[in-house]
Design a protein around this motif. Sequence first.
Motif, PDB file in Angstrom:
ATOM      1  N   HIS A 271       0.768  -1.140   0.027  1.00 35.64           N
ATOM      2  CA  HIS A 271      -0.056   0.098  -0.045  1.00 35.64           C
ATOM      3  C   HIS A 271       0.839   1.107  -0.003  1.00 35.64           C
ATOM      4  N   TYR A 274       2.188   2.617  -3.402  1.00 39.94           N
ATOM      5  CA  TYR A 274       1.234   3.116  -4.172  1.00 39.94           C
ATOM      6  C   TYR A 274       1.053   4.735  -3.576  1.00 39.94           C
ATOM      7  N   ASN A 278       1.676   8.504  -4.932  1.00 36.01           N
ATOM      8  CA  ASN A 278       0.718   9.790  -5.147  1.00 36.01           C
ATOM      9  C   ASN A 278       0.749  10.747  -4.271  1.00 36.01           C
ATOM     10  N   HIS A 338      -8.451   6.519  -2.423  1.00 37.89           N
ATOM     11  CA  HIS A 338      -7.605   5.827  -1.726  1.00 37.89           C
ATOM     12  C   HIS A 338      -8.091   4.594  -1.147  1.00 37.89           C
ATOM     13  N   THR A 341      -7.643   1.931  -3.880  1.00 40.08           N
ATOM     14  CA  THR A 341      -6.018   1.884  -3.988  1.00 40.08           C
ATOM     15  C   THR A 341      -5.671   0.438  -3.125  1.00 40.08           C
ATOM     16  N   SER A 345      -4.568  -3.174  -4.043  1.00 37.62           N
ATOM     17  CA  SER A 345      -3.329  -3.569  -3.843  1.00 37.62           C
ATOM     18  C   SER A 345      -3.374  -4.905  -2.682  1.00 37.62           C
TER      19      SER A 345
END
Length: 841
Positions: A271, A274, A278, A338, A341, A345
């Motif tokens: 996590h 990623y 960002n 969020h 993601t 993940s």
Amino acid sequence: MKKILLLALSLCLVSTGLFGQSLKSPDEFLGYELGTRFTPHHKVVAYYEYVAAQLSNVKTERYGQTNELRPLMVAYLSSQENMDNWEQIRTDNLKRTHLIDGDPVGPKKGIVWLSYNVHGNEANSTETSMKTLYELARPDNSEAKAWLENTVVVMDPCINPDGRDRYANWINQVIGTTPNPSLDAKEHQEPWPGGRPNHYLFDLNRDWAWQKQIESQQRMKLYNTIMPHVHVDFHEQGFNSPYYFAPAAEPIHEQVTDWQREFQDMIGRNHAKYFDENSWLFFTKESFDILYPSYGDSYPMYNGAIGMTYEQGGHSMGGVAVETEEGDTLTLADRIAHHHTTGMSTVEMAAKNSERMVDEFATYFDNAVNNPKAKYKTYVIRGTNHPDKLKQLEQFLKTHQIAYGTGSSKKGFSAFDFKTGEDGSVSIENGDILISANQPKAVLVQAFFEPKTYASINDTYDITAWSVPYMLGLEAYATEMEIPVSEGEFLQHERQVEVSGTPAAYLAKWETLQDAKFLGDLLEADIKLRFAVEEFTVAGRTYAPGTLIITRKGNRHMGSKFDEIVKGKAAELGRDLYATPTTFVDGGKDFGSNNVPFMHKPKIAVLRGDGVSSLAFGEFWYFMEQELGYPITMIDTDAIGRTDMSNYNVLVLPSGSYGRAFNESQMNDLKSWIRGGGKVLAFERAIGSFAGKDGFQLKRKTSDDKKSDEEKEADALTPYADRGDKYEDFRLPGAIFKLKVDNTHPMGFGYEDTYFTIKNNSTPYEYLPNGWNVGIIESAESHVAGVAGEKVKENLGKSVVFGVENMGGGAVIYFADNPLFRAFWENGKMFVANALFMVGQ
């Protein structure tokens, strides 16, 4: 050639159906962009079922419905091959747990379960679920397609549809065409009771273990037929908080394995990759621990899975857009991105580590059966416990698939006695139930039954004690010896019915909540009755205080219907029923005595609304409606001044602040109503409306400051970095204390002279000087289990927990602890029934 062209065309059409080349995104299906408004639950269900209709590798299942009749559903998605073999994958997985017999025969496939929106006003997650479903199922998403070769994903888009729609319908009504990020705007100020809880205003994220609510009951039946390897619970926290994901915070229960910790860390690091890409902030290893067994992360952990909570900033105040303390605008679209993601993940990591994940899962249950990590190897539950309590235990064990049986050893062995808190010698008696640590649900057994929960640190997110023998009020023992357990069932209680002829009175015991339900049903059927306040003997049998005395006198107008109702209700509820041909007793008070009071029918009003804890109100509402089955009238706090209280003789104040509901004039009216025969039940913080106030005896207990000047100076100069340790002595995150009970008082009827309370309220109250101190904490040594600071224990010594203050013809009944807390502390519920029916009669 024509046949080949037709076949090609046919395959093309099948391909379109199988792989959904024209699959609509959530935006296209709903007609608006995700993140611009909140989607009603029925449209979420419609989108899930639309995707399943388009793709043969996606299936939906409705596993139940809510109190408000909204469907509960999951979607399954994986590769076409896995979906075709889903039943084999599922049963292979259960064989690895040893919950069903046999050896797995198919390939190892990981199972990931994603749960959304357990708290209704943490509403971003259901929006996210549609995006994640689309991206996982989208045929041209080659990356997701590769992941689904190794995993089956189970998605529950909304665990709490009733709460979510309460929130979504409200905010969609009040929000403007353009979201207003100012906290002053109505769209950020959700009204009471809020969308967080379900229909009965329960927090479903605290209900995984106790399964009191219909959503939990239905979901967990499905969960136990699958037993996933990974379970994620998507949440939201305050809008100023960055994102939280695993690894979890301490304390982590000692039964959690090294692998479970390791894989949490692996997923968290993925996590983080990623989020860093960002420039999204996050935190780990703080706040959210793995201890209390009734969460959406801890319960799966105790069942072999990798359980995780993900927390996005937002919550109900987040609305569609909100300005944070940093001056940024956090949008619903941001929150969706969020959560999406971390969801993707998680599936990615499960897919890449599926074989090891499945192997470690199998090892977890192999160890549980053959070599459990357990101090106590066997728990012994006396068969002489009350049949109602044993029935509750049996249901609890079956719900959690915990194996049990019987034993035949008569030899004494050393064991911990839950009631005395000491070790002693115990032997197995006929009818005793044995629960071995050597079984598939070994970890769950330890988490539920261990006398004292081990916590590596005292700073916990929730309560720290819940042991089942205390919860149910059982005579039980825990031994470090491994005692052979044979197959066997609970002995069934044969109902005792001693009725013949036309008795002068029927007699029924007063011992458990089922007896109170029987009483409530009789009162609702307009049966007139009395009850004993002292022990008495008639027809060679002795009866305890609280015994219901249902005389023919006063019910003659009903004719034979009287006998039909009494005997019928007793049979329906499995109550023992006795009869006497005379009201003349051999010992004690005759039934016509003024000391055998007539039972006046309670007419109950309960306050709800602003100032009242929605959870506390929900606990009482659920208790009355679903467990006791007795009617109540719910009144808003802002309407109490306009309510004709002569229509009621009982007023219930759930925990809350009642300063606005009872100003000086209204408090005087309340006192007059009480003196005229009214009865108030005040729970936890509601006691503050009476403590130290004119006309009431109750006072907060103050502790003398015995610290020396040197100790005070040391406290004042505590370094900032050590500030947390300074408050250790004052922590009480839910612990068990032993009370001394005056069971000669009607509020204590049906209890022994001790009771174990679950205590969340650290405020101590002095003994009532001229009232009845029915349940008291005698000293600091009354602490039994769970985290409780030394100062808290000291202050609670010599304090009243359950008290009754008479006032004219009425009474105020104080509950410093709430026996209805989360509806799971079964052994405390008779105190509430006593307060409603017995006290003040």
